[in-house]
Structure formats: C-alpha cells, structure tokens
Design an enzyme around this catalytic site. Sequence first.
Site, PDB file in Angstrom:
ATOM      1  CE  LYS A  60      -3.953   0.132   0.224  1.00 16.41           C
ATOM      2  NZ  LYS A  60      -5.013   0.119  -0.828  1.00 16.41           N
ATOM      3  CB  SER A  98     -11.863  -4.791   7.427  1.00  8.34           C
ATOM      4  OG  SER A  98     -10.725  -4.192   6.860  1.00  8.34           O
TER       5      SER A  98
END
Length: 217
Positions: A60, A98
């Site tokens: 990321k 998540s």
Amino acid sequence: MNVMNSCAKSRNTVKRIVLTSSSTTIRYRFDSTQVSPLNESHWTDLEYCKRFKIWYGYKKTLGEKEAWRIATDKKLNLVVVIPSFCIGPILSPKPTSSPRIFLSIIKGTRGAYPNFRGGFVHIDDVVAAQILAMEEPKASGRILCSSSVAHWSEIIEMLRIKYPLYPFETKCGSEEGRDMPHSLDTTKIHELGFTSFKSLPEMFDDCIKSFQDKGLL
C-alpha cells in the site's frame, strides 16, 4: 496507475482524482510511538514492513507513493483519503477483507485475535470523507480518516459484555510489529469541515447487526 494515466489524457474533464489509500501507509514505523500523534506527513518505513513481514502495508505504501509520483510528473490534482481499519454494515452477501476478520473473531473460528493496535473507522465516515475530498475546493494532499485507536483485546472486551452469546476469540495472536502504541491526528479533515467520527461501539454494533440481518450470525 493505468487509471491515473487515463485521467492525464482527459485532464480537460477530470478536475481531481480522489484515491483511497490506507493508514498502513502511515503507522508502521520504528518510531511510531515516539513521534505520535501520527498525521498525513508521516510515512510507513518499508524496512519496518520487511522486518515484520507486513506485506499489506508494504504494497500500500509503494502504491500510494507511485500515485504521487505520477501526479507530480503529469501535474494531476490528486487527493488521497487515508482510512484506518474500516468497520460497519456490509453491502455484499458475504463479508470481504476487514469485516471477514471481525466475523471470524466473533465466531471464535480464527484461532486467535490479531495482535493489532490501530485506528478504526465507520464505513459511513469513509464515504463522507471521500465525498469531502472530491467536492471541497480546499482539499489537497493526504487526508487521514480515523476514529479511535484501540487493540483488538479492548474491542473484544467491550463487545463481549453486550453480546454474551457469541464465543469471541480469547487468545491473542503472536504477530509482531503490529501492536505498537500510537495515536492519529485527524485535525486536517476536521479543518476541511468534517464534523465528528462515529464511535467504536457504533461501528461494531452496525457491523454485527449487518451480520445478523444477512444470517451470518
């Protein structure tokens, strides 16, 4: 990167690019505790990610830096929203990313909860931040979007009282490098007009209700 290159070719109609990054591009540092509160000026240390095998944060960080390189080279108006661990109701039939981690913690099927301390944020607040980044003329650069910082053990303790029928994981994982004490400074997003973030109980209650409504709990 292909999208940004396409935007460069359509700069007459594309006035601004809003990219959603991750707080993993900020918090993984050897000095994260010492320099807290962490803000948009901080970047994750790639050597830290290598040492503790935090490959998500590694990729990321590289990805966002490449986006900024292209934006600078091609003179593009780029604004990056940086949410922390995103929780709230899910739209898809099954959870992804998540929420899937959280569901396995509730059911006690994961084996252990992650040894993780970080920011958490409601999905509604992330959507609001993305709209703000797109529409607010003063928005620029990186914008951190996060509510409270907590360890999974604290969240489980909070939820176990309210949802005693769910087993929840009781054992902490052995991951290293992900539980460092730190705080996050969200002054910038508030100065742009964002009012307040939803609380930890709100975001996790909304997520659990969503699981229940979809028959996942």
